[in-house]
Design a protein around this motif. Sequence first.
Motif, PDB file in Angstrom:
ATOM      1  N   UNK A  32       0.850  -1.189   0.000  1.00  0.00           N
ATOM      2  CA  UNK A  32       0.000   0.000   0.000  1.00  0.00           C
ATOM      3  C   UNK A  32       0.886   1.240   0.000  1.00  0.00           C
ATOM      4  N   UNK A  33       0.566   2.170  -0.873  1.00  0.00           N
ATOM      5  CA  UNK A  33       1.252   3.458  -0.952  1.00  0.00           C
ATOM      6  C   UNK A  33       0.239   4.556  -0.648  1.00  0.00           C
ATOM      7  N   UNK A  53       4.688  -1.216  -9.255  1.00  0.00           N
ATOM      8  CA  UNK A  53       3.824  -2.374  -9.037  1.00  0.00           C
ATOM      9  C   UNK A  53       2.398  -2.041  -8.676  1.00  0.00           C
ATOM     10  N   UNK A  54       2.032  -0.756  -8.671  1.00  0.00           N
ATOM     11  CA  UNK A  54       0.661  -0.375  -8.322  1.00  0.00           C
ATOM     12  C   UNK A  54      -0.281  -0.758  -9.456  1.00  0.00           C
ATOM     13  N   UNK A  55      -1.371  -1.442  -9.087  1.00  0.00           N
ATOM     14  CA  UNK A  55      -2.363  -1.837 -10.070  1.00  0.00           C
ATOM     15  C   UNK A  55      -3.769  -1.349  -9.710  1.00  0.00           C
ATOM     16  N   UNK A  56      -3.916  -0.810  -8.493  1.00  0.00           N
ATOM     17  CA  UNK A  56      -5.213  -0.287  -8.048  1.00  0.00           C
ATOM     18  C   UNK A  56      -5.008   1.063  -7.379  1.00  0.00           C
ATOM     19  N   UNK A  57      -5.837   2.030  -7.734  1.00  0.00           N
ATOM     20  CA  UNK A  57      -5.845   3.341  -7.093  1.00  0.00           C
ATOM     21  C   UNK A  57      -7.177   3.505  -6.375  1.00  0.00           C
ATOM     22  N   UNK A 134      -1.385  -1.085  -4.111  1.00  0.00           N
ATOM     23  CA  UNK A 134      -2.562  -0.219  -4.029  1.00  0.00           C
ATOM     24  C   UNK A 134      -2.089   1.169  -3.617  1.00  0.00           C
ATOM     25  N   UNK A 135      -2.509   2.185  -4.346  1.00  0.00           N
ATOM     26  CA  UNK A 135      -2.219   3.572  -3.988  1.00  0.00           C
ATOM     27  C   UNK A 135      -3.497   4.217  -3.482  1.00  0.00           C
ATOM     28  N   UNK A 136      -3.455   4.755  -2.271  1.00  0.00           N
ATOM     29  CA  UNK A 136      -4.609   5.419  -1.662  1.00  0.00           C
ATOM     30  C   UNK A 136      -4.313   6.910  -1.606  1.00  0.00           C
ATOM     31  N   UNK A 137      -5.274   7.737  -2.029  1.00  0.00           N
ATOM     32  CA  UNK A 137      -4.998   9.177  -2.048  1.00  0.00           C
ATOM     33  C   UNK A 137      -6.257   9.994  -1.797  1.00  0.00           C
ATOM     34  N   UNK A 138      -6.038  11.223  -1.329  1.00  0.00           N
ATOM     35  CA  UNK A 138      -7.082  12.242  -1.279  1.00  0.00           C
ATOM     36  C   UNK A 138      -6.563  13.422  -2.082  1.00  0.00           C
TER      37      UNK A 138
END
Length: 241
Positions: A32-33, A53-57, A134-138
């Motif tokens: 997770x990023x 390697x991120x495949x989901x945002x 997975x990259x999580x962002x606001x």
Amino acid sequence: MNRHLEWEGCFNTRDLGGLPAAGGRFTAPGAVVRTDAVERLTEKGWLQLWEYGVRTVVDLRNPDEHGADAAPRPPGLTTLALPLAPPQDGGAPADLWSTGIQGTPLHYPQLLAEFPQRTARVVRAVALAEPGGIAVHCVAGRDRTGLVSLLLLALAGVPAAAIAADYELSAERLPGLFAAVGEPDRQAELEAPLRRAGTTAAAAVVAAVTSLDPVEHLRAGGLSDAEIQAARTRLTTGRLP
């Protein structure tokens, strides 16, 4: 490990891996990023995200905060829009917005207590995402992203002090973001509610973590024990269970 990541167009990006977790383990690098809004990524930035390697945002912003991407997203990248903040009109108690504590971790306990479904669905997305990071962002990658990071790290058994230290890392990154988008540095504004409360961001995060039972919170939000374990496994191994 140096957890800060340089993705061209983003300014507050770091891996949640490498932190001490339960059972003498560490959180898994690449799982997770956390980051600020990825729509600012350049073509090179998207390539850097993909090569990491991120495949989901997972996008935590409200629909009215969305803008056009500066460059096309890689084909095959999945984007999930899961707004974390409740609407200001009719969906949240008035005191959540009137006290001036939003934008600080002082409002984390109230959000966690009153809106478990919103945080739980983000954790479900982490648990059930396709293989890859997975990259999580606001918007700025600090507070909504910080709340999700807090919950995920607490679920993995990361100590409260380490979660607070991770939160504080955003402070050194935000000036570059504000400058890039042509806004004044808002650090003093963001810290004012903490000063009025006689506390610090780190202390507020520690208080939020110590008052939280992550498993019971996620159950209250509708997650099954299998989904909860899948999220924990992903955080600590980087793999689907």
